[in-house]
Scaffold this active site. Structure first.
Site, PDB file in Angstrom:
ATOM      1  N   ILE A 177       0.810  -1.062  -0.035  1.00  0.00           N
ATOM      2  CA  ILE A 177      -0.057  -0.040  -0.095  1.00  0.00           C
ATOM      3  C   ILE A 177       0.888   1.229   0.205  1.00  0.00           C
ATOM      4  O   ILE A 177       1.819   1.455   0.657  1.00  0.00           O
ATOM      5  CB  ILE A 177      -0.847  -0.020   1.320  1.00  0.00           C
ATOM      6  CG1 ILE A 177      -1.890  -1.362   0.911  1.00  0.00           C
ATOM      7  CG2 ILE A 177      -1.720   1.301   1.408  1.00  0.00           C
ATOM      8  CD1 ILE A 177      -2.568  -1.589   2.324  1.00  0.00           C
ATOM      9  N   GLY A 178       0.460   2.184  -0.767  1.00  0.00           N
ATOM     10  CA  GLY A 178       1.231   3.496  -0.849  1.00  0.00           C
ATOM     11  C   GLY A 178       2.667   3.338  -1.154  1.00  0.00           C
ATOM     12  O   GLY A 178       3.532   4.285  -0.810  1.00  0.00           O
TER      13      GLY A 178
ATOM     14  N   ASP B 258      -3.415   4.651 -13.568  1.00  0.00           N
ATOM     15  CA  ASP B 258      -3.301   3.407 -12.625  1.00  0.00           C
ATOM     16  C   ASP B 258      -4.570   2.620 -12.929  1.00  0.00           C
ATOM     17  O   ASP B 258      -4.466   1.300 -13.143  1.00  0.00           O
ATOM     18  CB  ASP B 258      -3.391   3.962 -11.318  1.00  0.00           C
ATOM     19  CG  ASP B 258      -2.035   4.559 -11.010  1.00  0.00           C
ATOM     20  OD1 ASP B 258      -1.147   4.668 -12.044  1.00  0.00           O
ATOM     21  OD2 ASP B 258      -1.731   4.968 -10.062  1.00  0.00           O
TER      22      ASP B 258
ATOM     23  N   GLY C 226       0.448   0.864  -7.521  1.00  0.00           N
ATOM     24  CA  GLY C 226      -1.212   0.950  -8.021  1.00  0.00           C
ATOM     25  C   GLY C 226      -2.116   0.047  -7.088  1.00  0.00           C
ATOM     26  O   GLY C 226      -3.107  -0.324  -7.573  1.00  0.00           O
ATOM     27  N   SER C 227      -1.788   0.082  -5.728  1.00  0.00           N
ATOM     28  CA  SER C 227      -2.640  -0.523  -4.768  1.00  0.00           C
ATOM     29  C   SER C 227      -4.140   0.275  -4.918  1.00  0.00           C
ATOM     30  O   SER C 227      -5.165  -0.539  -4.742  1.00  0.00           O
ATOM     31  CB  SER C 227      -2.168  -0.716  -3.366  1.00  0.00           C
ATOM     32  OG  SER C 227      -1.994   0.529  -2.778  1.00  0.00           O
ATOM     33  N   SER C 228      -4.328   1.274  -4.879  1.00  0.00           N
ATOM     34  CA  SER C 228      -5.319   2.007  -4.681  1.00  0.00           C
ATOM     35  C   SER C 228      -6.234   1.935  -5.987  1.00  0.00           C
ATOM     36  O   SER C 228      -7.547   1.630  -5.932  1.00  0.00           O
ATOM     37  CB  SER C 228      -5.323   3.482  -4.410  1.00  0.00           C
ATOM     38  OG  SER C 228      -5.542   4.281  -5.389  1.00  0.00           O
TER      39      SER C 228
END
Ligand code: MEV
Length: 325
Positions: free
Chosen positions: A107-108, A157, A112-114
């Site tokens: 994450i973060g 993304d 591209g996790s979000s």
């Protein structure tokens, strides 16, 4: 209507052109073999409908009343409620909803996790209500969720997470490429970054120095075009792209130091994603993960992974993930 659906979508690496893509320039992006998995089920509700979201990675559960005010919740739950609102007329009044999320994407970190979360979120609801996954439609709504998370992102993304493979992307172009890089190492500094903040920093720079700003953005796009036409030069183009990102103000001393150490060993390295922390990418066929760790000893390095590129985008799954069975 289905009772339970499971989808997954991949993380991404921007090979060249981050930030410039926000200003309409072309960027080169590839999907990676790290995925986010999401399961959405309808559950009989005794009384009032609830929406239950469980994040396996952080072991956190949110149980919300979907008819209540969205802004009282954490931003990711606001995203869930935004998508729920879009689909609620297709859901049975009697059903509550249970969602589970599990991710292999840090994450973060700029991977591209979000976006994978946004794409899977729309994918799950769409599949549950309409039993299909129309990529273009899902991508458009996922972009709205990304806007909630990041302000006015370029859309790169969510697009790569939806469609997978590798893409040349701009706000007006989406072209698939058979571009694959082997020996690509992702170096995660573990330094947290905020995409919104870094995009804001670049905006400040471009507003304060319009001529230099435009020239840098054009040069970054030049780098991307050269990467596409001459993939054999990607290595040295990483260095040029990194220098330009540094001029835009998105590098930090810790990253400069890592780039410098690797350059002394003829490995050219660049930020991938927003910068200000997060991940770097480097191409190397001679150095193993262990050797890279050794070279970078004493620097902030959370992990080093060699990853597969150009993988499948959003897809339906038959199992939530191996661990869940
Ligand atoms: C973030 O992954 C990439 C940026 O170019 C922002 C965007 O394209 O929206 C920094």
């Amino acid at each position: 209507m289905k009772k339970t659906v499971i989808v997954s979508s991949p993380g991404k690496l921007i090979i060249g052109g981050e930030h410039a893509v926000v200003y309409g320039r072309r960027a080169l992006v590839t999907s990676i073999g790290m995925r986010l998995y999401m399961q959405l089920s309808t559950v009989d509700s005794a009384d009032k409908r609830t929406l239950d979201v469980f994040f396996h990675d952080t072991n956190t559960r949110h149980t919300v009343d979907p008819s209540g005010p969205a802004d009282a919740h954490a931003i990711e739950i606001q995203g869930v409620l935004r998508v729920y609102d879009h689909y609620k007329s297709s859901l049975s009044e009697k059903d509550s909803l249970a969602m589970e999320v599990r991710s292999e994407i840090p994450i973060g970190a700029g991977l591209g996790s979000s976006a994978a979360f946004s794409v899977c979120l729309v994918g799950c609801f769409h599949l549950l209500c309409h039993e299909k996954l129309p990529a273009e439609e899902i991508n458009q709504l996922a972009y709205q969720v990304e806007c909630l998370f990041h302000g006015t992102p370029s859309g790169i993304d969510n697009t790569i997470s939806t469609f997978g493979q590798s893409l040349v992307y701009s706000r007006t172009l989406k072209r698939h490429l058979s571009f694959r890089l082997s020996n690509l190492a992702i170096i995660d500094t573990g330094i947290p970054k905020s995409t919104k903040r870094m995009v804001g920093l670049v905006r400040d720079y471009v507003d304060a120095h319009p001529e230099e700003g435009e020239a840098i953005l054009n040069e970054i796009e030049g780098c991307v075009d050269r990467m596409i036409d001459h993939p054999e030069e990607v290595d040295e183009l990483f260095q040029r792209n990194q220098d330009l990102l540094k001029r835009l103000g998105v590098s930090i001393p810790e990253i400069d130091r890592i780039v410098e150490i690797l350059l002394q060993r003829n490995i050219s390295t660049k930020i991938t994603g927003a910068g200000g922390g997060g991940c770097l990418i480097a191409l190397t066929s001679t150095f193993t993960k262990e050797k890279l760790f050794e070279l970078l000893n004493g620097n902030p390095i959370k992990s080093i992974e060699f990853v597969e590129c150009g993988v499948e985008g959003l897809r339906e799954e038959t199992a939530f993930s191996e661990q869940s069975t």
